[in-house]
Design an enzyme around this catalytic site. Sequence first.
Site, PDB file in Angstrom:
ATOM      1  N   ASP A  67       0.856  -1.258   0.022  1.00  0.00           N
ATOM      2  CA  ASP A  67      -0.015  -0.056  -0.007  1.00  0.00           C
ATOM      3  C   ASP A  67       0.950   1.284   0.108  1.00  0.00           C
ATOM      4  O   ASP A  67       2.048   1.081   0.274  1.00  0.00           O
ATOM      5  CB  ASP A  67      -0.993   0.018   1.231  1.00  0.00           C
ATOM      6  CG  ASP A  67      -0.197  -0.324   2.827  1.00  0.00           C
ATOM      7  OD1 ASP A  67       0.888  -0.402   2.672  1.00  0.00           O
ATOM      8  OD2 ASP A  67      -1.110  -0.700   3.498  1.00  0.00           O
ATOM      9  N   ASN A 136      -7.314  -3.013  14.331  1.00  0.00           N
ATOM     10  CA  ASN A 136      -8.669  -3.484  14.261  1.00  0.00           C
ATOM     11  C   ASN A 136      -8.606  -4.589  13.109  1.00  0.00           C
ATOM     12  O   ASN A 136      -9.924  -4.934  12.515  1.00  0.00           O
ATOM     13  CB  ASN A 136      -9.569  -2.160  13.671  1.00  0.00           C
ATOM     14  CG  ASN A 136      -8.776  -1.694  12.272  1.00  0.00           C
ATOM     15  OD1 ASN A 136      -7.739  -2.397  11.727  1.00  0.00           O
ATOM     16  ND2 ASN A 136      -9.113  -0.496  11.829  1.00  0.00           N
ATOM     17  N   HIS A 138      -6.960  -4.922  10.261  1.00  0.00           N
ATOM     18  CA  HIS A 138      -6.897  -4.596   8.959  1.00  0.00           C
ATOM     19  C   HIS A 138      -5.474  -5.256   8.338  1.00  0.00           C
ATOM     20  O   HIS A 138      -4.880  -5.600   9.053  1.00  0.00           O
ATOM     21  CB  HIS A 138      -6.876  -2.988   8.542  1.00  0.00           C
ATOM     22  CG  HIS A 138      -5.655  -2.173   9.050  1.00  0.00           C
ATOM     23  ND1 HIS A 138      -5.837  -0.975   9.602  1.00  0.00           N
ATOM     24  CD2 HIS A 138      -4.512  -2.629   8.829  1.00  0.00           C
ATOM     25  CE1 HIS A 138      -4.595  -0.622   9.969  1.00  0.00           C
ATOM     26  NE2 HIS A 138      -3.930  -1.395   9.489  1.00  0.00           N
ATOM     27  N   GLU A 143      -9.457  -1.736   5.471  1.00  0.00           N
ATOM     28  CA  GLU A 143     -10.192  -1.579   6.939  1.00  0.00           C
ATOM     29  C   GLU A 143     -11.077  -2.488   7.111  1.00  0.00           C
ATOM     30  O   GLU A 143     -11.985  -3.255   5.973  1.00  0.00           O
ATOM     31  CB  GLU A 143     -10.638  -0.186   6.813  1.00  0.00           C
ATOM     32  CG  GLU A 143      -9.416   0.801   6.905  1.00  0.00           C
ATOM     33  CD  GLU A 143      -8.583   0.916   7.976  1.00  0.00           C
ATOM     34  OE1 GLU A 143      -8.601  -0.030   8.813  1.00  0.00           O
ATOM     35  OE2 GLU A 143      -7.755   1.838   7.965  1.00  0.00           O
TER      36      GLU A 143
END
Length: 263
Positions: A67, A136, A138, A143
């Site tokens: 990313d 979380n 991800h 996400e």
Amino acid sequence: MKVVILPNDQLVAHYGANIIKRQLADEPRSVLGLATGSTPLMLYQLLVEQYQLGELSFRGVTTFNLDEYLGLSGDHPQSYRYFMDRNLFDHIDIDTAKTFVPDGAMARPQAAAQEYEHNIKVSGGIDVQLLGIGVNGHIGFNEPWSSLGSRTRVKTLTARTIADNARFFADDEYQPHLSITMGIGTILEAKNIVLLATGKSKATAVKNTVEGPITAGCPASSLQLHPSTTVIVDEAAASALDDPEFFKHIERENQMLLARNDL
Ligand code: F6R
């Protein structure tokens, strides 16, 4: 999914680096998928050290990073291209033309995303994909509630991820809220996946990844469907697992078989 629980983050980095080392010994022209963030830093340092000792060469290797922040060019100190250059590529014998990081400064990011997918395909696909994990759950910048079949695309970061990553930006510095990231479907096509997680803050995400239902609410739980994923964690990151002893037992058995050359 193979889960390896080790006493500390140094051993996690060593275990991960050894997987890369074995991969490059078997196939010097490997395609590696790479991650940024704080978790893989020690592993990259080990790879650099092994290169400097002459134990490893990256001459034939191609890399694809997961990313990049949208809106940051590669010379921005917070860009992931900059991170990879400073922490790995500048110190090894890789051909920089074969190091791919999504271009965060492209005028047409969706087109750039499709080109990225195309380049992965043309390279023959990713042999080993390295991953970190967000608190979380991800992976990459996918996400929670990202489609489990998603491909490389532009994604909005959650407020949580923006807050988690704010530590890397100065108070008055522009921090992007958009990213360009490989999709979960893209990641799942890698032949082998290695996820590293260290520290207590990752314990719930690790539990949900390993023991939870497969749900877009925890993108990393999709790795349960992948045929060759190794999750390498330290004790702190493993601390919420229901039965860590089970995984330790399996790993001891695996190591015994390996020592006897049965695997
Ligand atoms: C970075 C990436 C992210 C990180 C994750 C964990 O390329 O893909 O998913 O792996 O946010 O970051 P750290 O390692 O900083 O806790």
